[in-house]
Write a protein that holds these residues in place. Structure first.
Motif, PDB file in Angstrom:
ATOM      1  N   MET A 134       0.826  -1.194   0.000  1.00 57.60           N
ATOM      2  CA  MET A 134       0.000   0.000   0.000  1.00 57.60           C
ATOM      3  C   MET A 134       0.872   1.261   0.000  1.00 57.60           C
ATOM      4  SD  MET A 134      -3.018   0.978   2.448  1.00 57.60           S
ATOM      5  CE  MET A 134      -3.825  -0.244   1.461  1.00 57.60           C
ATOM      6  N   SER A 135       1.925   1.273   0.804  1.00 53.75           N
ATOM      7  CA  SER A 135       2.658   2.529   0.980  1.00 53.75           C
ATOM      8  C   SER A 135       3.597   2.858  -0.176  1.00 53.75           C
ATOM      9  CB  SER A 135       3.416   2.564   2.304  1.00 53.75           C
ATOM     10  OG  SER A 135       4.101   1.398   2.521  1.00 53.75           O
ATOM     11  N   ASP A 149      -5.778  11.771   1.090  1.00 53.91           N
ATOM     12  CA  ASP A 149      -5.149  11.712  -0.242  1.00 53.91           C
ATOM     13  C   ASP A 149      -4.836  10.262  -0.614  1.00 53.91           C
ATOM     14  OD1 ASP A 149      -5.110  14.387  -0.626  1.00 53.91           O
ATOM     15  OD2 ASP A 149      -3.065  14.662   0.135  1.00 53.91           O
ATOM     16  N   ILE A 150      -4.322   9.527   0.369  1.00 50.85           N
ATOM     17  CA  ILE A 150      -3.945   8.140   0.094  1.00 50.85           C
ATOM     18  C   ILE A 150      -5.188   7.343  -0.289  1.00 50.85           C
ATOM     19  CG2 ILE A 150      -3.037   6.028   1.129  1.00 50.85           C
ATOM     20  CD1 ILE A 150      -1.105   7.604   2.654  1.00 50.85           C
ATOM     21  N   ALA A 151      -6.275   7.567   0.444  1.00 53.78           N
ATOM     22  CA  ALA A 151      -7.518   6.853   0.137  1.00 53.78           C
ATOM     23  C   ALA A 151      -7.994   7.227  -1.268  1.00 53.78           C
ATOM     24  CB  ALA A 151      -8.574   7.192   1.172  1.00 53.78           C
ATOM     25  N   SER A 154      -5.873   5.540  -3.815  1.00 56.86           N
ATOM     26  CA  SER A 154      -6.085   4.092  -3.850  1.00 56.86           C
ATOM     27  C   SER A 154      -7.436   3.752  -4.462  1.00 56.86           C
ATOM     28  CB  SER A 154      -5.946   3.516  -2.450  1.00 56.86           C
ATOM     29  OG  SER A 154      -7.141   3.047  -1.967  1.00 56.86           O
ATOM     30  N   GLY A 155      -8.381   4.717  -4.428  1.00 57.92           N
ATOM     31  CA  GLY A 155      -9.705   4.468  -5.006  1.00 57.92           C
ATOM     32  C   GLY A 155     -10.585   3.633  -4.097  1.00 57.92           C
ATOM     33  N   ARG A 156     -10.123   3.344  -2.877  1.00 56.96           N
ATOM     34  CA  ARG A 156     -10.968   2.594  -1.933  1.00 56.96           C
ATOM     35  C   ARG A 156     -10.596   3.018  -0.513  1.00 56.96           C
ATOM     36  NH1 ARG A 156      -8.017  -1.488   0.457  1.00 56.96           N
ATOM     37  NH2 ARG A 156      -6.090  -2.030  -0.580  1.00 56.96           N
TER      38      ARG A 156
END
Ligand code: FAD
Length: 488
Positions: A134-135, A149-151, A154-156
């Motif tokens: 993920m990272s 931003d990370i979410a 990631s689109g989820r």
């Protein structure tokens, strides 16, 4: 032709410069010191060579990816030697444990200490893999953002358990292992980010996964070769690397970086500036940016290091390449470093013996030892005064371990946090800039895109995504991508 000035020839500056020459820019790297490499430097004595900073190379794909920007294959310019075991740990009670890239072998080692620990090791690596997957694309390779931003990227929705930032590294160590010695092995990974394990986010438990999955390596000829191949790559595409060129000011025109001024008064115009200088110095000294300077100054600072380099007669079969001796009370060491700064009384000792892998570092039959202990920054402790005495204390410890350090050493070179500050410009000798302490710390590091001036970018271990050679190379990658975005 667009001209980019890079201030500093550490890994971050050189890494960004390689990518920028690869993209077709005219690039000038300006380094204050007389040598390139910054913390990744080299020292010679009595026919011995010593890496003065990093001694463990992980995630070599970050270097390969950087060199690919100028069509150079890593294997054509650098021979990487595998280091096995990754590390040999020892304790006062005589116990010894080795970690290997073969996770079953490491699991069997842990199982000797505690029933079920082998299974926990496998579970730790599986968790680390989820965190890593993920990272790397969402956080480590992108300009710093927020959890949101990370979410979005990631689109989820993100499951916080995948990131492990809601718990500390010490908590993870305690949940997985009852044996205090195994807890120490896990807690030590906080020091890879210059942090206290009791405050470092559990995200750092990704490190054993990365070491196992991507290996532990030693470049033939020493770690400093990494800086040399990066410099050569810049020059191979017509870039310039100047040493002895100290920048004293970033010139800002109409809110955008427009060049730099050197200590001798020379001015160099640029369309963009990439700073490899520690963020605290950039904002405190090279720019008039009080808000950013204050933000960096208020964040907790990372650990520094006290180093002895010993040119040693003879070989030491009981030493692996990487060796750690743990103290009786690890908590007390971190209290000495962070809470009540003083030269640590009984620190964990790290000894790197590269001759175990690469005989070229010492005359035939001899060894070049690099001994490192965690140390509070220069400032809270006056290392100019404390250095000599602490050297004796550390040599006593090495002798007590049966290494006969005093008797066998032809030469001993000392590097205190004060020396590190003087030689690399890192304030107080803090190795990693601000420390990763607290669940949000990863989002609070200085940004790669400076808020103080347009067309000014940070490529340094003191900024996002953090310190250590692989992450610093990613910092250079992000900064170069931002230059490309803005300068076309
Ligand atoms: C003792 C020690 C052990 C370490 N162990 C490891 C390890 O095993 N593995 C690992 O991956 N990492 C390790 N690290 C961390 C690693 O060395 C750093 O994270 C990395 O090298 C930092 O690179 P950098 O490019 O961000 O900064 P630096 O290496 O600090 O480079 C910055 C450069 O900018 C130059 N500069 C500063 N100011 C100016 C100015 N005004 N004008 C021009 N130039 C300027 C400096 O002289 C320096 O060359 C260790 C570090 C130390 C000190």
């Amino acid at each position: 032709m667009t001209h980019v000035v890079v201030v500093g020839a550490g890994v971050g500056g050189l890494g960004a410069a390689v990518r920028l020459v690869g993209a077709g820019y005219r690039v000038t790297v300006l380094e204050a010191a007389t040598t390139i490499g910054g913390k990744l430097n080299i020292e010679h004595a009595d026919g011995h060579t010593f890496d003065t900073g990093p001694s463990l190379m992980t995630m070599p794909f970050t270097l390969a990816d950087t060199l690919a920007a100028v069509d150079i294959r890593l294997e054509d310019v650098l021979e990487l030697l595998p280091v096995e075991p990754i590390c040999r740990y020892r304790w006062h009670d005589g116990a010894q444990l080795e970690t290997w890239t073969d996770d079953d072998r490491t699991a069997a080692e842990l199982e000797r200490f505690e029933h079920g620990a082998g299974q926990e090791w496998h579970a730790l690596l599986a968790q680390g893999r989820r965190t890593w997957e993920m990272s790397l694309p969402l956080f480590l390779s992108e300009p710093v953002g927020s959890f949101v931003d990370i979410a979005r990227r990631s689109g989820r929705p993100i499951d916080p358990r995948d990131i492990q930032a809601h718990v500390t590294l010490s908590q993870i160590a305690r949940r997985r292992f009852r044996d205090p010695r195994l807890q120490q092995v896990i807690e030590r990974f906080a020091t890879y980010a210059g942090a206290d394990p009791a405050r470092a986010p559990g995200t750092l438990s990704v490190i054993p996964y990365t070491e196992t999955a991507f290996g532990a390596w030693h470049p033939q000829g020493g770690m400093h070769r990494i800086a040399e191949v990066l410099r050569d790559a810049v020059e191979s595409r017509g870039g310039t690397v100047r040493t002895g060129a100290r920048v004293t000011r970033i010139i800002v025109r109409d809110g955008a970086a427009a060049g730099v001024e050197l200590a001798d008064g020379e001015r160099i115009d640029a369309d963009a500036v990439v700073s490899n200088v520690d963020a605290a110095r950039l904002y405190g000294e090279l720019l008039d940016a009080p808000r950013e300077a204050r933000q960096v100054a208020e964040a907790p600072q990372s650990v520094s290091g006290f180093v002895l380099m010993l040119a040693v007669r003879g070989r030491t079969p009981e030493l692996a390449h990487h060796n750690i001796w743990f103290p009786r009370d690890y908590r007390a060491e971190f209290a000495d470093v962070f809470d009540d700064p003083q030269p640590p009384h009984d620190p964990a000792i790290y000894l790197c013996n590269p001759a175990a892998t690469d005989a070229s570092c010492a005359p035939d039959g001899d060894e070049s030892w690099f001994v490192l202990v965690n140390a509070p920054r220069h400032g809270p402790v006056d290392w100019e005064r404390a250095g000599e005495r602490y050297q004796e204390q550390l040599l006593d410890r090495l002798d007590a371990l049966g290494l006969q350090a005093r008797e066998r050493a032809k030469t001993i070179i000392r590097r205190t946090p004060a020396d590190l500050e003087r030689l690399t410009g890192a304030p107080g000798g803090a190795i990693y800039g601000t420390a990763s302490m607290g669940p949000r710390s990863a989002f609070l590091r200085p940004r790669n895109e400076s808020p103080a001036a347009r067309r000014l970018y940070l490529a340094t271990g003191s900024a996002h995504p953090g310190g250590g050679v692989p992450l610093v190379l990613l910092s250079g990658k992000i900064a170069a991508q931002l230059v490309l975005r803005d300068c076309g």
